[in-house]
Design an enzyme around this catalytic site. Structure first.
Site, short mmCIF file in Angstrom:
data_model
loop_
_atom_site.label_atom_id
_atom_site.label_comp_id
_atom_site.label_asym_id
_atom_site.label_seq_id
_atom_site.Cartn_x
_atom_site.Cartn_y
_atom_site.Cartn_z
N VAL A 10 1.03 -1.37 0.12
CA VAL A 10 0.02 0.00 0.18
C VAL A 10 0.88 1.27 0.11
O VAL A 10 1.70 1.55 0.97
CB VAL A 10 -0.89 0.09 1.24
CG1 VAL A 10 -1.95 1.28 1.05
CG2 VAL A 10 -1.74 -1.19 1.41
N ASN A 77 -2.27 4.22 -3.63
CA ASN A 77 -3.16 5.28 -2.66
C ASN A 77 -2.41 6.50 -2.39
O ASN A 77 -3.30 7.40 -2.34
CB ASN A 77 -3.27 4.39 -1.38
CG ASN A 77 -3.95 5.37 -0.27
OD1 ASN A 77 -4.97 5.58 -0.46
ND2 ASN A 77 -3.09 5.81 0.75
N TYR A 143 -5.65 19.01 -9.58
CA TYR A 143 -6.24 17.67 -8.78
C TYR A 143 -6.92 16.79 -10.00
O TYR A 143 -6.44 15.60 -10.28
CB TYR A 143 -6.70 17.76 -7.83
CG TYR A 143 -7.07 16.51 -6.85
CD1 TYR A 143 -6.23 15.82 -6.42
CD2 TYR A 143 -8.45 16.00 -7.05
CE1 TYR A 143 -6.26 14.49 -5.33
CE2 TYR A 143 -8.66 14.83 -6.22
CZ TYR A 143 -7.80 14.26 -5.54
OH TYR A 143 -8.25 13.03 -4.89
N LYS A 147 -5.91 13.30 -11.64
CA LYS A 147 -6.65 12.21 -11.34
C LYS A 147 -7.34 11.41 -12.87
O LYS A 147 -7.41 10.33 -13.02
CB LYS A 147 -7.73 12.26 -10.38
CG LYS A 147 -7.28 12.54 -8.81
CD LYS A 147 -6.74 11.06 -8.51
CE LYS A 147 -6.33 11.27 -7.04
NZ LYS A 147 -5.81 10.02 -6.46
N1 LIG Z 1 -9.81 12.55 1.25
C1 LIG Z 1 -10.50 12.77 -0.04
O1 LIG Z 1 -11.78 13.36 0.21
C2 LIG Z 1 -10.50 11.81 -1.17
C3 LIG Z 1 -11.31 11.69 -2.20
C4 LIG Z 1 -11.08 11.21 -3.11
C5 LIG Z 1 -10.01 10.48 -3.61
N2 LIG Z 1 -8.90 10.60 -2.48
C6 LIG Z 1 -7.77 9.80 -2.73
O2 LIG Z 1 -7.51 8.87 -1.75
C7 LIG Z 1 -6.17 8.69 -1.41
C8 LIG Z 1 -5.92 8.74 -0.11
O3 LIG Z 1 -5.94 9.88 0.40
P1 LIG Z 1 -6.34 10.41 1.98
O4 LIG Z 1 -7.62 11.11 1.92
O5 LIG Z 1 -6.13 9.15 2.82
O6 LIG Z 1 -5.24 11.66 2.17
P2 LIG Z 1 -4.27 11.86 3.15
O7 LIG Z 1 -4.95 11.29 4.66
O8 LIG Z 1 -3.75 13.23 3.08
O9 LIG Z 1 -3.20 10.98 2.82
C9 LIG Z 1 -2.31 10.93 1.86
C10 LIG Z 1 -1.32 9.82 1.98
O10 LIG Z 1 -0.40 10.04 0.75
C11 LIG Z 1 0.93 9.90 0.94
N3 LIG Z 1 1.83 10.42 0.01
C12 LIG Z 1 1.37 11.99 -0.50
N4 LIG Z 1 2.60 12.06 -1.33
C13 LIG Z 1 3.28 10.98 -1.43
C14 LIG Z 1 4.45 10.51 -2.18
N5 LIG Z 1 5.07 11.36 -2.87
N6 LIG Z 1 5.09 9.43 -1.75
C15 LIG Z 1 4.38 8.70 -1.01
N7 LIG Z 1 3.27 8.81 -0.29
C16 LIG Z 1 2.72 10.13 -0.52
C17 LIG Z 1 0.88 10.55 2.33
O11 LIG Z 1 1.94 10.50 3.03
P3 LIG Z 1 2.63 11.64 4.18
O12 LIG Z 1 2.35 11.07 5.37
O13 LIG Z 1 4.12 11.46 3.83
O14 LIG Z 1 2.54 13.03 3.53
C18 LIG Z 1 -0.28 10.04 3.14
O15 LIG Z 1 -0.04 8.69 3.44
C19 LIG Z 1 -5.33 9.80 -2.49
O16 LIG Z 1 -5.07 9.23 -3.66
C20 LIG Z 1 -6.50 10.47 -2.66
O17 LIG Z 1 -6.39 11.55 -3.86
C21 LIG Z 1 -9.23 11.24 -1.29
#
Ligand SMILES: NC(=O)c1ccc[n+]([C@@H]2O[C@H](COP(=O)([O-])OP(=O)(O)OC[C@H]3O[C@@H](n4cnc5c(N)ncnc54)[C@H](OP(=O)(O)O)[C@@H]3O)[C@@H](O)[C@H]2O)c1
Length: 244
Positions: A10, A77, A143, A147
């Protein structure tokens, strides 16, 4: 495919949806989970293998593929999002970063791990996308572009990897209750509910997971009348304070 005894990697597994997925895979009987993160997690659980993995760093991706040779489920992810107009942001830096992480990072991981999945019997790739891979708003243009690019990558990888038996899944969702959407005041799905849908999608060999009601509604609305959909977004934008 079976989750029991699977070996999973993951990306961004340290928090948010990634962290939830790690736990759900363990609960579902995965043998081992590589937790990829920019700062490796600390754990005493022998089923978890922390791995330093910045998906935008070529060396990290290469090293991960050298270590995690037993993976049969890859979860792309890791993601970042900013909420700002691409036309008026001070520079294009953030737009480049979103493309680097959300699109090129996913591409790098698929390129590195497709041969590993093949060797391990096909397996599955799960790309975490968004409803914003289907439409955009002025505040999410960078964004959405990243995506949308990742969605095209998902579709092409599915075609290309079908003959090696790799299942490629696109996951769509609206707002989710994680750090990424902390400042958004709107209904949000829980990461646990999304993770459950993803596990279900892998087991049922789905090509697409619509992980919440928002993604189901948006998909239906765009299919029936895209113009009306964008009229609503335009009306909302017109109500916001815009630079003169
Ligand atoms: N939250 C929403 O509303 C939402 C909606 C639709 C889709 N998504 C998608 O769901 C997925 C998970 O997002 P989330 O909501 O869990 O966001 P989050 O809480 O901000 O977590 C983002 C994760 O991605 C990691 N990350 C960012 N840049 C990275 C890199 N260059 N290499 C490795 N890891 C990296 C972060 O690591 P660090 O801790 O090091 O920053 C963190 O573990 C993403 O793809 C996001 O676009 C989210």
């Amino acid at each position: 495919m079976n989750i029991k005894d699977a070996t999973v990697l993951v990306t961004g597994g340290n928090r948010g949806l990634g962290k939830e997925l790690v736990q759900k895979f363990l609960d579902a009987g995965a043998r081992k989970v590589y937790v990829g993160s920019r700062t490796p997690i600390e754990t005493s659980d022998p089923r978890l293998q922390p791995i330093k993995l910045d998906v935008t760093n070529e060396e990290d991706v290469k090293a991960a593929a050298e270590v995690a040779r037993d993976v049969n489920i890859l979860i792309n992810n890791a993601g970042i999002a900013s909420f700002a107009s691409v036309l008026t942001a001070p520079s294009m830096q953030r737009a480049h970063e979103e493309m680097e992480t959300n699109y090129f990072g996913t591409l790098a991981m698929i390129r590195a791990f497709a041969p590993i999945l093949k060797k391990n019997g096909g397996g599955a790739i799960v790309d975490i996308l968004s409803v914003l891979s289907w439409f955009t708003t002025p505040l999410t243009a960078a964004y959405s572009a990243s995506k949308a690019a990742a969605l095209q990558l998902t579709e092409s990888a599915r075609i290309e990897l079908r003959s090696q038996g790799t299942q490629v899944i696109a996951v769509h969702l609206g707002y989710m209750d994680t750090d990424m959407a902390a400042d958004i005041n709107a209904p949000k799905v829980s990461p646990a509910a999304v993770a459950d849908k993803i596990i279900e999608g892998i087991i049922n060999e789905q090509e697409e997971v619509l992980a919440d009601q928002r993604s189901q509604h948006v998909k239906a609305a765009l299919a029936s009348d895209k113009k009306a959909f964008y009229q609503t977004i335009q009306a909302e934008w017109n109500k916001t304070e815009q630079p003169v």
